[in-house]
Design an enzyme around this catalytic site. Sequence first.
Site, PDB file in Angstrom:
ATOM      1  CG  LEU A 137      -1.941  -1.066   1.407  1.00 21.04           C
ATOM      2  CD1 LEU A 137      -2.653  -0.922   2.750  1.00 21.04           C
ATOM      3  CD2 LEU A 137      -2.940  -1.048   0.265  1.00 21.04           C
ATOM      4  CG  ASP A 138       0.180   4.541  -2.677  1.00 22.12           C
ATOM      5  OD1 ASP A 138       1.020   3.800  -3.241  1.00 22.12           O
ATOM      6  OD2 ASP A 138      -0.733   5.122  -3.281  1.00 22.12           O
ATOM      7  CE  LYS A 139       5.702   8.230   5.257  1.00 21.71           C
ATOM      8  NZ  LYS A 139       6.838   9.175   5.196  1.00 21.71           N
ATOM      9  CB  THR A 141      -3.071   3.767   1.210  1.00 19.64           C
ATOM     10  OG1 THR A 141      -3.124   4.705   0.136  1.00 19.64           O
ATOM     11  CG2 THR A 141      -4.293   2.854   1.144  1.00 19.64           C
ATOM     12  NE  ARG A 238      -2.813   8.972  -3.908  1.00 20.05           N
ATOM     13  CZ  ARG A 238      -1.541   9.186  -3.571  1.00 20.05           C
ATOM     14  NH1 ARG A 238      -0.703   8.165  -3.444  1.00 20.05           N
ATOM     15  NH2 ARG A 238      -1.111  10.410  -3.395  1.00 20.05           N
TER      16      ARG A 238
END
Length: 304
Positions: A137-139, A141, A238
Amino acid sequence: MTASIQKSWVIDQTDAKLTIKDFLQKKQGFSRRLLTAMKQDGGKFLINAEDSYITETLQVNDQLTVIFPEEASGSIEATEMDLAIMYEDEDHLVLNKPAGQACLPSMNDRQYSLANGIQAYYQSTGHPATVHIVTRLDKDTSGLVLVAKNRYVHALLSEAQKKNQIHRIYETIITGEMNPAAGIINAPIARKKTSIIEREVNWRDGKEAVTDYQTLSILSGASLLRVQLKTGRTHQIRVHFSYFGHPLLGDDLYGGKTEVISRQALHCAEIEWLHPFLNKRIKLNCELPLDMTACKEHLSVNQQ
């Protein structure tokens, strides 16, 4: 002393006469690279508890056991931290990652990523493997992250992921309302030429990107959506909603406002996959974190 990771199979009529190598490659998903690593790093192949060469032929009712070599942790430092463990068995670990924490170490943060915490957990429990994160996951998220507890399971789950067999459901708060309220976004995504971080919808050079969404509730100037990815492009959710004029709240990289929440309002709420050895599906759910819940409640109050 750490316990070794091993897997065993009883050979039936279908697989008799195969060599160990053919059985593992053709029937159990071992890559050539994994078999080479086994050989070089001290892995073992046993037929009925006897050391065997990979070229030996299997017979009906033989028990084949593969003992994997201990994995080096590489450059991942162990950092003690509280991990929110949602599920664990001998092959899998599922964690609830908080927003603000990267999955893997970066140039700017070598110690406090999720992987650093997992490495410390492995050391404390005597687990002889390094960190294999399957669903990153993105930082900023939050939510569920699936981890393979050894390189063999990582290879199997990575293959399942390529085939879209690991299902993840996200919840997100977007600006405005989607019209229609439920549907599919199919718009190719590529890296933005002027940035090393940003992605964009690019109809000429982009790779296929498909997002399935459903509106759960209408808020004041925003909506709570349930989203499932059919493909796994970087920043896909996003980018898609920003492109259609509905950026995620808090996502200032793609045009989202940060007054109510200071990070992209995106949470991996559900994950489901097929256990590669038990042949049963595992499904886990995870509630919205406090900041997204507060954002939702604030916008619900404003609506009244």
